[in-house]
Scaffold this motif. Structure first.
Motif, PDB file in Angstrom:
ATOM      1  N   GLN A 105       0.924  -1.997  -0.350  1.00 14.24           N
ATOM      2  CA  GLN A 105      -0.478  -0.506   0.355  1.00 14.24           C
ATOM      3  C   GLN A 105       0.823   1.066   0.554  1.00 14.24           C
ATOM      4  OE1 GLN A 105      -4.406   0.284   0.352  1.00 14.24           O
ATOM      5  NE2 GLN A 105      -3.206   1.704  -0.780  1.00 14.24           N
ATOM      6  N   HIS A 106       1.321   1.571   0.851  1.00 15.27           N
ATOM      7  CA  HIS A 106       2.614   2.220   1.022  1.00 15.27           C
ATOM      8  C   HIS A 106       3.620   2.753  -0.811  1.00 15.27           C
ATOM      9  CE1 HIS A 106       5.701   5.255   2.296  1.00 15.27           C
ATOM     10  NE2 HIS A 106       5.021   5.555   3.058  1.00 15.27           N
ATOM     11  N   PHE A 107       4.045   1.397  -0.754  1.00 14.56           N
ATOM     12  CA  PHE A 107       4.958   1.547  -2.663  1.00 14.56           C
ATOM     13  C   PHE A 107       4.048   2.203  -3.678  1.00 14.56           C
ATOM     14  CE2 PHE A 107       6.142  -0.166  -6.462  1.00 14.56           C
ATOM     15  CZ  PHE A 107       7.480   0.229  -5.860  1.00 14.56           C
ATOM     16  N   PHE A 113       2.287   4.594  -7.758  1.00 13.83           N
ATOM     17  CA  PHE A 113       1.089   5.633  -8.796  1.00 13.83           C
ATOM     18  C   PHE A 113       1.323   6.790  -8.601  1.00 13.83           C
ATOM     19  CE2 PHE A 113      -1.884   3.004  -6.328  1.00 13.83           C
ATOM     20  CZ  PHE A 113      -2.635   2.181  -7.172  1.00 13.83           C
ATOM     21  N   PRO A 114       2.493   7.578  -7.754  1.00 15.16           N
ATOM     22  CA  PRO A 114       2.903   8.886  -8.175  1.00 15.16           C
ATOM     23  C   PRO A 114       3.924   8.802  -9.976  1.00 15.16           C
ATOM     24  CG  PRO A 114       2.845   8.713  -6.285  1.00 15.16           C
ATOM     25  CD  PRO A 114       2.788   7.602  -6.949  1.00 15.16           C
ATOM     26  N   ASN A 120       1.190   8.774 -17.630  1.00 14.75           N
ATOM     27  CA  ASN A 120       0.087   8.444 -18.270  1.00 14.75           C
ATOM     28  C   ASN A 120      -0.958   8.292 -17.495  1.00 14.75           C
ATOM     29  OD1 ASN A 120      -2.574   8.127 -19.435  1.00 14.75           O
ATOM     30  ND2 ASN A 120      -1.289   6.491 -21.322  1.00 14.75           N
ATOM     31  N   PRO A 121      -1.848   9.890 -16.747  1.00 17.21           N
ATOM     32  CA  PRO A 121      -2.813  10.033 -15.812  1.00 17.21           C
ATOM     33  C   PRO A 121      -4.080   9.132 -16.257  1.00 17.21           C
ATOM     34  CG  PRO A 121      -2.882  11.988 -16.541  1.00 17.21           C
ATOM     35  CD  PRO A 121      -1.268  10.808 -18.154  1.00 17.21           C
ATOM     36  N   LYS A 128      -4.826   2.091 -10.526  1.00 19.26           N
ATOM     37  CA  LYS A 128      -5.260   2.359  -9.240  1.00 19.26           C
ATOM     38  C   LYS A 128      -6.354   1.832  -8.383  1.00 19.26           C
ATOM     39  CE  LYS A 128      -5.223   6.078  -5.210  1.00 19.26           C
ATOM     40  NZ  LYS A 128      -5.498   6.948  -4.768  1.00 19.26           N
ATOM     41  N   LYS A 129      -7.758   1.916  -9.251  1.00 21.54           N
ATOM     42  CA  LYS A 129      -8.295   0.939  -9.191  1.00 21.54           C
ATOM     43  C   LYS A 129      -8.462  -0.461  -9.588  1.00 21.54           C
ATOM     44  CE  LYS A 129     -11.939   4.770 -11.124  1.00 21.54           C
ATOM     45  NZ  LYS A 129     -12.908   5.517 -11.932  1.00 21.54           N
TER      46      LYS A 129
END
Length: 381
Positions: A105-107, A113-114, A120-121, A128-129
């Motif tokens: 989760q932290h990674f 994710f960043p 590519n947003p 993420k989903k």
């Protein structure tokens, strides 16, 4: 003034804030401090290797005076054997903190994710989903403990619950890619998910419309007369675009003068921009729709000028009216590809139009249309 007496439930109860502390008369270094807010904390003071330390045993209310006494005796015994209990506790606290910082989760939140978002947003949001949906079991795992065996167990359970092999293959590729980045960024030394082999999937089974089904679909489109749905379906049939690509279209992606449509890399699954020529049907349906919707912003907007996000109910009504079963909107993409193959278009051109990154995905269409195969072998019969 500090109170000197045996630390018991009774003596703790009588402790006043002005006393500040109580020193136990039986266990050297065992004491309790009281704060101005009457919070009482038990400690053990000791010396070891020329150093002095004050080990916190616990807070009154969380532990009793008797429990604090027993713990003090236990820690004194460890100190006597040369163990610096305060240093050990500090190391454990640091280890616990570090372990929280190296969970999946932290990674994901702090690094992966960043990084995806910067590339590519839209892909980042989908990924993420997908992680939240598929890998909730692993979110509190240390990255190093997400092993091939753990993933195999996870997959077996997913398959038993009816998740399709192709879906689990895609999901496993997601977590493989994530852990490979963790290795590349030196967060972990290695991972063994390469041992998790993809499930065999029959990609040859592709659903596409028969001539009769396509005819009924077009008749129902005209009958229902839902303008945006008609435009979307005709566009899909003639371009092979994915639903997300179609709904993300903006008018500046469409050049009606040159009859070409551009799928922006940010909206493409492959992450690559592609250009699709508009045939007569696609050109006409977009030209008619432009007269209704205007030529600014998103191509498909609702009455409030907000981008259309889905049309599942209209799509379901269309299939019901056309009496077509076992057919998804995404199958229109297969239908587009099958018609190209049946028209003898070479597979590499089909690949480019569909936006496949390599020919493997496109090869699923090579066997389509049995009647064409029959005609081919009959040439030498």
């Amino acid at each position: 003034m500090p109170v000197k007496t045996k630390i018991t439930a009774a003596s703790i109860k009588e402790l006043k804030t002005e006393d500040k502390r109580i020193n136990d008369t039986e266990i050297t270094g065992f004491h309790a401090l009281i704060s101005p807010k009457k919070l009482i904390t038990y400690y053990l003071y000791y010396r070891i290797h020329g150093k002095q330390a004050n080990y916190r045993l616990g807070i009154h209310g969380h532990i009793t005076a008797a429990q604090a006494r027993d713990l003090a005796k236990s820690k004194i015994a460890e100190v006597t054997q040369g163990v610096d209990v305060h240093a050990v506790k500090k190391k454990e606290r640091i280890k616990t903190k570090e372990s929280k910082l190296s969970t999946l989760q932290h990674f994901l939140d702090e690094k992966y994710f960043p990084w995806l978002l910067s590339r590519n947003p839209k892909t980042a949001e989908k990924t993420k989903k997908a992680f939240q949906s598929a890998f909730s079991k692993f979110m509190d795992f240390q990255l190093s403990t997400i092993t091939a065996w753990e993933v195999e167990k996870w997959r077996n359970k997913r398959l038993a619950n009816g998740i399709k092999p192709a879906t689990t293959n895609r999901q496993i590729n997601l977590i493989k890619g994530c852990l490979s980045r963790a290795v590349e960024w030196e967060v972990i030394d290695s991972h063994d998910l390469q041992k998790v082999k993809a499930q065999t999937v029959d990609n040859a089974k592709v659903r596409y419309l028969s001539k009769d089904e396509e005819s009924r679909l077009r008749e129902s489109l005209a009958k229902l007369d839902i303008k945006h749905l008609t435009t979307i379906v005709i566009l899909a049939i003639n371009t092979g675009m994915r639903k997300g690509e179609i709904l993300s279209l903006q008018w500046n992606d469409i050049n009606l003068e040159n009859k070409v449509l551009t799928v922006d890399f940010q909206n493409a699954k492959s992450g690559n921009t592609r250009h699709i020529p508009l045939n007569k049907q696609a050109f006409n349906v977009l030209s008619d729709w432009q007269k209704i919707s205007g030529n600014i912003g998103y191509v498909f907007k609702d009455n409030k000028q907000q981008r259309i996000l889905d049309f599942r109910y209209n799509w379901a009504a269309l299939l019901e009216d056309a009496n077509i079963t076992d057919f998804r909107f995404h199958d229109l993409r297969h239908h587009f590809a099958s018609k190209l193959v049946m028209a003898s278009v070479d597979l590499n051109t089909v690949r480019e139009l569909l936006g496949h990154s390599d020919l493997k995905m496109t090869l699923r269409y090579a066997h389509l249309a049995p009647e064409h195969k029959a005609a081919a072998v009959n040439l030498i019969g």
